[in-house]
Design a protein around this motif. Structure first.
Motif, PDB file in Angstrom:
ATOM      1  N   TYR A 116      -2.150 -10.621-108.024  1.00  0.00           N
ATOM      2  CA  TYR A 116      -2.923  -9.583-107.069  1.00  0.00           C
ATOM      3  C   TYR A 116      -3.841  -8.962-107.726  1.00  0.00           C
ATOM      4  O   TYR A 116      -3.408  -8.144-108.924  1.00  0.00           O
ATOM      5  CB  TYR A 116      -1.630  -8.783-106.359  1.00  0.00           C
ATOM      6  CG  TYR A 116      -0.758  -9.491-105.556  1.00  0.00           C
ATOM      7  CD1 TYR A 116      -0.970  -9.721-104.107  1.00  0.00           C
ATOM      8  CD2 TYR A 116       0.177  -9.981-106.093  1.00  0.00           C
ATOM      9  CE1 TYR A 116      -0.283 -10.259-103.552  1.00  0.00           C
ATOM     10  CE2 TYR A 116       1.148 -10.345-105.337  1.00  0.00           C
ATOM     11  CZ  TYR A 116       1.137 -10.661-103.909  1.00  0.00           C
ATOM     12  OH  TYR A 116       1.970 -11.348-103.231  1.00  0.00           O
ATOM     13  N   ALA A 147      -4.395  -4.522-103.762  1.00  0.00           N
ATOM     14  CA  ALA A 147      -4.025  -5.494-103.073  1.00  0.00           C
ATOM     15  C   ALA A 147      -3.292  -5.124-101.851  1.00  0.00           C
ATOM     16  O   ALA A 147      -2.691  -4.168-101.975  1.00  0.00           O
ATOM     17  CB  ALA A 147      -3.622  -6.806-103.623  1.00  0.00           C
ATOM     18  N   ARG A 148      -3.732  -5.810-100.748  1.00  0.00           N
ATOM     19  CA  ARG A 148      -2.984  -5.352 -99.445  1.00  0.00           C
ATOM     20  C   ARG A 148      -2.218  -6.744 -98.977  1.00  0.00           C
ATOM     21  O   ARG A 148      -2.789  -7.440 -98.878  1.00  0.00           O
ATOM     22  CB  ARG A 148      -3.815  -4.565 -98.475  1.00  0.00           C
ATOM     23  CG  ARG A 148      -3.049  -4.326 -97.236  1.00  0.00           C
ATOM     24  CD  ARG A 148      -4.062  -3.772 -96.337  1.00  0.00           C
ATOM     25  NE  ARG A 148      -3.698  -3.369 -95.022  1.00  0.00           N
ATOM     26  CZ  ARG A 148      -4.267  -2.764 -93.875  1.00  0.00           C
ATOM     27  NH1 ARG A 148      -5.825  -3.133 -94.102  1.00  0.00           N
ATOM     28  NH2 ARG A 148      -3.637  -2.475 -92.996  1.00  0.00           N
ATOM     29  N   TYR A 149      -0.944  -6.525 -98.815  1.00  0.00           N
ATOM     30  CA  TYR A 149      -0.029  -7.614 -97.895  1.00  0.00           C
ATOM     31  C   TYR A 149       0.265  -7.161 -96.813  1.00  0.00           C
ATOM     32  O   TYR A 149       0.951  -5.909 -96.480  1.00  0.00           O
ATOM     33  CB  TYR A 149       1.095  -7.803 -98.878  1.00  0.00           C
ATOM     34  CG  TYR A 149       1.993  -8.758 -98.143  1.00  0.00           C
ATOM     35  CD1 TYR A 149       1.986 -10.262 -98.401  1.00  0.00           C
ATOM     36  CD2 TYR A 149       2.839  -8.424 -97.267  1.00  0.00           C
ATOM     37  CE1 TYR A 149       2.614 -11.078 -97.574  1.00  0.00           C
ATOM     38  CE2 TYR A 149       3.637  -9.283 -96.455  1.00  0.00           C
ATOM     39  CZ  TYR A 149       3.467 -10.784 -96.610  1.00  0.00           C
ATOM     40  OH  TYR A 149       4.052 -11.586 -95.895  1.00  0.00           O
ATOM     41  N   THR A 150      -0.168  -7.800 -95.685  1.00  0.00           N
ATOM     42  CA  THR A 150       0.488  -7.414 -93.953  1.00  0.00           C
ATOM     43  C   THR A 150       0.906  -8.764 -93.392  1.00  0.00           C
ATOM     44  O   THR A 150       0.575  -9.801 -93.754  1.00  0.00           O
ATOM     45  CB  THR A 150      -1.040  -7.000 -93.092  1.00  0.00           C
ATOM     46  OG1 THR A 150      -1.907  -7.867 -93.340  1.00  0.00           O
ATOM     47  CG2 THR A 150      -1.515  -5.666 -93.943  1.00  0.00           C
ATOM     48  N   ASP A 168       3.386  -3.611 -93.986  1.00  0.00           N
ATOM     49  CA  ASP A 168       1.845  -3.307 -94.526  1.00  0.00           C
ATOM     50  C   ASP A 168       2.004  -2.569 -95.791  1.00  0.00           C
ATOM     51  O   ASP A 168       2.307  -1.295 -96.027  1.00  0.00           O
ATOM     52  CB  ASP A 168       1.068  -2.345 -93.515  1.00  0.00           C
ATOM     53  CG  ASP A 168      -0.518  -2.211 -93.897  1.00  0.00           C
ATOM     54  OD1 ASP A 168      -0.849  -2.905 -94.815  1.00  0.00           O
ATOM     55  OD2 ASP A 168      -1.084  -1.483 -93.111  1.00  0.00           O
ATOM     56  N   ASN A 217       0.408  -1.664 -99.634  1.00  0.00           N
ATOM     57  CA  ASN A 217      -0.663  -1.492-100.443  1.00  0.00           C
ATOM     58  C   ASN A 217      -0.466  -1.433-101.595  1.00  0.00           C
ATOM     59  O   ASN A 217       0.250  -0.198-102.078  1.00  0.00           O
ATOM     60  CB  ASN A 217      -1.470  -0.294 -99.813  1.00  0.00           C
ATOM     61  CG  ASN A 217      -2.139  -0.660 -98.420  1.00  0.00           C
ATOM     62  OD1 ASN A 217      -3.183  -1.401 -98.444  1.00  0.00           O
ATOM     63  ND2 ASN A 217      -1.630  -0.213 -97.390  1.00  0.00           N
ATOM     64  N   THR A 219     -11.212 -17.602 -99.976  1.00  0.00           N
ATOM     65  CA  THR A 219     -10.320 -17.590 -98.923  1.00  0.00           C
ATOM     66  C   THR A 219      -9.301 -18.818 -99.151  1.00  0.00           C
ATOM     67  O   THR A 219      -9.731 -20.141 -99.258  1.00  0.00           O
ATOM     68  CB  THR A 219     -10.817 -17.781 -97.531  1.00  0.00           C
ATOM     69  OG1 THR A 219     -11.874 -16.432 -97.348  1.00  0.00           O
ATOM     70  CG2 THR A 219      -9.680 -17.499 -96.326  1.00  0.00           C
ATOM     71  N   ALA A 278      -5.120 -15.723 -97.450  1.00  0.00           N
ATOM     72  CA  ALA A 278      -5.293 -14.906 -98.533  1.00  0.00           C
ATOM     73  C   ALA A 278      -6.798 -14.766 -98.943  1.00  0.00           C
ATOM     74  O   ALA A 278      -7.662 -15.720 -99.002  1.00  0.00           O
ATOM     75  CB  ALA A 278      -4.425 -15.185 -99.957  1.00  0.00           C
ATOM     76  N   ARG A 286      -6.682 -10.305-103.128  1.00  0.00           N
ATOM     77  CA  ARG A 286      -6.823  -8.774-102.726  1.00  0.00           C
ATOM     78  C   ARG A 286      -6.326  -8.515-101.541  1.00  0.00           C
ATOM     79  O   ARG A 286      -6.221  -7.267-101.056  1.00  0.00           O
ATOM     80  CB  ARG A 286      -8.731  -8.297-102.809  1.00  0.00           C
ATOM     81  CG  ARG A 286      -9.016  -8.944-101.813  1.00  0.00           C
ATOM     82  CD  ARG A 286     -10.648  -8.690-101.809  1.00  0.00           C
ATOM     83  NE  ARG A 286     -11.676  -9.259-100.842  1.00  0.00           N
ATOM     84  CZ  ARG A 286     -11.565  -9.298 -99.548  1.00  0.00           C
ATOM     85  NH1 ARG A 286     -10.728  -8.518 -99.075  1.00  0.00           N
ATOM     86  NH2 ARG A 286     -12.335  -9.835 -98.884  1.00  0.00           N
ATOM     87  N   GLN A 287      -6.132  -9.317-100.705  1.00  0.00           N
ATOM     88  CA  GLN A 287      -5.595  -9.245 -99.187  1.00  0.00           C
ATOM     89  C   GLN A 287      -4.734 -10.442 -98.658  1.00  0.00           C
ATOM     90  O   GLN A 287      -5.170 -11.519 -98.920  1.00  0.00           O
ATOM     91  CB  GLN A 287      -6.554  -9.136 -98.258  1.00  0.00           C
ATOM     92  CG  GLN A 287      -6.330  -8.902 -96.849  1.00  0.00           C
ATOM     93  CD  GLN A 287      -5.736  -7.440 -96.379  1.00  0.00           C
ATOM     94  OE1 GLN A 287      -6.502  -6.668 -96.411  1.00  0.00           O
ATOM     95  NE2 GLN A 287      -4.631  -7.526 -95.673  1.00  0.00           N
ATOM     96  N   PHE A 322      -2.802 -11.895 -95.216  1.00  0.00           N
ATOM     97  CA  PHE A 322      -2.697 -11.853 -93.740  1.00  0.00           C
ATOM     98  C   PHE A 322      -1.440 -12.673 -93.547  1.00  0.00           C
ATOM     99  O   PHE A 322      -1.625 -13.852 -93.634  1.00  0.00           O
ATOM    100  CB  PHE A 322      -3.769 -11.959 -93.014  1.00  0.00           C
ATOM    101  CG  PHE A 322      -4.994 -11.312 -93.255  1.00  0.00           C
ATOM    102  CD1 PHE A 322      -5.219  -9.981 -92.640  1.00  0.00           C
ATOM    103  CD2 PHE A 322      -6.114 -11.507 -94.005  1.00  0.00           C
ATOM    104  CE1 PHE A 322      -6.183  -9.149 -92.773  1.00  0.00           C
ATOM    105  CE2 PHE A 322      -7.117 -11.058 -94.490  1.00  0.00           C
ATOM    106  CZ  PHE A 322      -7.183  -9.724 -93.783  1.00  0.00           C
TER     107      PHE A 322
END
Length: 122
Positions: free
Chosen positions: A31, A35-38, A43, A45, A78, A101, A109-110, A112
């Motif tokens: 990561y 990075a953000r994991y939701t 959620d 960060n 992506t 991702a 970095r993210q 979903f």
């Protein structure tokens, strides 16, 4: 495509790693720092929050293991993939999910996360 699959294998390894230091090293490798994991339940960060999230999930499902449940699909920066969480020697996974991702310079970095199958509340 090979690099995408390898990155997601390392991502899954992080969710399975119970040694705190090794898990943190995997997180920092996979990561970006912020990075953000939701998903529907969390959620998170940054590295600390992602690490705490993984540790909490491991505490809720001791001995269970994450695994990829199909190929990693990728285009541009992506990735999408399905995963499952199961007890050792289980016939069926307890949880099934689908993640998307977004990457930045080859790291996540993210994320979903979507939950397709979850255990029923007792």
């Amino acid at each position: 495509m090979h690099n995408a699959h390898h990155l997601i294998e390392r991502y899954i390894d992080g969710w399975n790693e119970t040694d705190a230091l090794r898990r943190r090293n995997l997180i920092e490798d996979v990561y970006t720092e912020h990075a953000r994991y939701t998903d529907p339940m969390i959620d998170a960060n940054g590295w600390e929050a992602i690490d705490a999230t993984i540790a909490a999930v491991q505490g809720m499902f001791p001995g269970h293991r994450f695994s990829l449940a199909g190929p990693v699909d990728a285009h541009h920066d992506t990735l999408r993939f399905q995963w499952q969480l199961a007890a050792p020697d289980a016939d069926e996974p307890l949880v099934v999910g689908f993640d998307v991702a977004a990457l930045e310079h080859g790291r996540i970095r993210q994320v979903f996360g979507f939950l397709d199958k979850v255990p029923q509340a007792a």
